[in-house]
Design a protein around this motif. Sequence first.
Motif, short mmCIF file in Angstrom:
data_model
loop_
_atom_site.label_atom_id
_atom_site.label_comp_id
_atom_site.label_asym_id
_atom_site.label_seq_id
_atom_site.Cartn_x
_atom_site.Cartn_y
_atom_site.Cartn_z
N ARG A 1 0.83 -1.20 0.00
CA ARG A 1 0.00 0.00 0.00
C ARG A 1 0.87 1.26 0.00
O ARG A 1 0.59 2.24 -0.68
N VAL A 2 1.96 1.23 0.77
CA VAL A 2 2.87 2.38 0.86
C VAL A 2 3.58 2.59 -0.48
O VAL A 2 3.75 3.73 -0.94
N LEU A 3 4.00 1.51 -1.12
CA LEU A 3 4.68 1.61 -2.40
C LEU A 3 3.76 2.21 -3.47
O LEU A 3 4.18 3.08 -4.24
N VAL A 4 2.51 1.76 -3.51
CA VAL A 4 1.57 2.31 -4.49
C VAL A 4 1.29 3.77 -4.21
O VAL A 4 1.22 4.61 -5.12
N CYS A 5 1.15 4.11 -2.94
CA CYS A 5 0.91 5.51 -2.55
C CYS A 5 2.07 6.39 -3.00
O CYS A 5 1.87 7.50 -3.51
N ALA A 6 3.31 5.90 -2.83
CA ALA A 6 4.48 6.66 -3.26
C ALA A 6 4.51 6.85 -4.77
O ALA A 6 5.06 7.84 -5.26
N GLN A 7 3.91 5.93 -5.51
CA GLN A 7 3.89 6.06 -6.96
C GLN A 7 2.92 7.13 -7.45
O GLN A 7 3.16 7.76 -8.48
N ILE A 8 1.83 7.34 -6.70
CA ILE A 8 0.83 8.31 -7.18
C ILE A 8 1.07 9.72 -6.63
O ILE A 8 0.52 10.68 -7.13
#
Length: 782
Positions: free
Chosen positions: A529-536
């Motif tokens: 979830r943190v990785l996806v958040c960092a991508q957006i």
Amino acid sequence: MKMTSGSAVENICSQVRGLSKPQIEEQFQVVLTSLAHGAPASDYINALRQIHSILSSRTDVEVPEKLIHNLHGVMNGANSSPLLRALSQAVLRDNPCSDSNKEVLPPYHKKYAPAIMNLSILQGPKHGDYGELLQQIVRWISTVGFDLETQSLSLVFATAIAVSYKHLLTKDQVHVISSQIAEWLHKASTLQGNNPYSKGFFKSEQRDSVTEIDGGVTRDFFTVLNIGQYYTDDQIMNIHSFSALYGWLLHTLPSCPGGSPLSLTPVPPGEQKRISGTFNTDNVLKEKALEYCFRIIDQSERKAKVAQDAVVQQCALNESIRILHLLCKTDSSLVPRVIHVIKRVQARDTKDTASPLPLLGVVQFFLNHSETVVYDPQLLYDQFFDKVLPRHLHDHTVIFDTVTFIRDNLEKICFETNILQKYFPNVLKMLAWQPRTYARDFMEIVPALMAPTAAIEVLHTLLDLPCLSAALEIGLKTCNIPKVMESYQNPKYKPWFNFILRNEGGHGDTVDRLDILYSALDGMQQQPRVLVCAQIVPVMLRLYFSEVLEEGDQALASLLVPIILERVGLIYDVPSYRKEVRSLLSEYLVELFKKYPKLLMEQHNEIIEYVGSLRNISGKEDFFVHMIWIVGEYLSEDYDKKCTPEIVSKYYETLECLAYEISALLQSASTEQDAPYSVRLLVVIMTTLAKLSSRCQDIIPRVMLCLTKISQQHLDGNLEEESRHTLSDRANDLINLLRLPNVASVILNPPPGFETSKCHRDYASIPVLLRTIKSVLKKGIE
């Protein structure tokens, strides 16, 4: 080895994709021949399945017109089996090419109604005669005691036509269907249906009444919330009518914003007379809909005996509020009558936060109608966005409806409420919790969060969105990392977690020691979830800065500059996130100074302090290079009359010390790869020093001395030969240029807009200037 179902499907698809055109034509011929000779379905049903598979996986195949005609006959044939009729429908639906491929012809029989209506909805009004089919559908709906399955499908079909092809409905058809819906809503039996499984001669004729959801005796008309062991046909149509009511009203009520035609095809010339602009749905349906929704709200106050019934109760309540809101939008005179009932829902649901969706419906109602009755809904907004929303972040339905509510009412929320300005931390929690799902929605919402009083805090929140995502995982106990959970429970870290998880804005831009929060969240960087958040986040930051550049002013930009200088060194260490965000901040820092070059004077103390410290270079050299370039490019009297020689000297002295320090560190490194800074950085600083001296010529001798020292220092250093030549050549070029101050001023200090100007400004005789530049360059080469 046993083949899995997925492998089997893939195998079939591969075989279908590999079929040649003659093989496909052979399958068509099998079906055509079998139908022509009246062969049993078993002879050609496999071929028909094969054709369906071909059409589902390939777009270069067209069914022959003769086969299309025959399949229509199969659909309407009295002896066709349900399987054969369904396969024929699937083939007609998937054939992409022919204009007549989906034509459904009369006569229409209730036995074939499901196939006919399903195919007709898919085909649209382009093919076939919808007029006669609609007439038949209206007759089926309005016939008392008609076949239940056909009537329910007909109601679905009529509603779908109203939604997508409203111009095909006449006033009379709308009147008939509306009247029948009103009849079904209000006159369904309150007695339970007979047991369809009961057999024998002694079947009891005594039927019990349906009950309320809490088991009490029903003393009013039947609704979807009445409970019975078996239901009669009219009760089932009551349930279907309530399910279709919102869609039907939305597209048939007059003066309804959502009631404009949504036809995907042009209106045929012959159909123009059928269109009335707005339909005058009978007042009887509006009245019956009101009464039905009021009764649902009354029933929702009862406590359900079964958990599943409680879910249905909340869904029915939510739908009733939606319908009441729609009715009031089309007729504002209903608001005083409805608002008292809505207030009851508000009073009950503000105490019971276990049912957030009806409360969101109440928020929507008051957002649109509070002005009509002079009612301040601020307490309601506070209740939902401060208390209810944070408790239901794990509920996908609540989050979806809330995001949809914000997006659909964005303009009204921005200009008439303080919801986004006050509760943007909670709004952004929805993005942090489900970043992949709502990234596109928040591309519309993020620019709206930037109220003047909240813009700075929103920037901090966006930069720390991966932290917020990590903190939510810990707070909602979806994380199983012991070290992180210990940090969350440690009173030492409580203030930082409280801040990052705050519900309201306005309590401070950010925390003083973000590095403490980052250390508490260490170990969460690899969470999906943190990785996806960092991508957006970079996408949202681009939207943020684009809004600043388009709609912001210099005052906002002046506040942002020190924030950017601070936050470029304080970014949560998610893989590749730091690098991407720093690159983005570098890009938009240049854009800010390009639009507002006076910021170099307004923020000169902060900028001088920043560029004068070596610790601001480590790990973020590219950003630092951009800042040095900005100083050299825009620190000029041409951009700001307040740019005095004293200010230029302050910048110069800071950069001169920096140049000597970096040069010494490069010289002391054993190899260029071991050096803490790059030659590129030193070259940019040297060029900036020369630019500053061209605007304050008193410091030209100091610059020439500095450049000479740096050049000589690296004649025999540990740098690679190419790097030494780069430093030496740049130093010599700048020194030779500064020997002619007037020429240096023209070359190193071009006027604003020089690059995009369509005409030149003649500072001196152009031929003389060109000859002078040529001599300077020639001397530098020698």
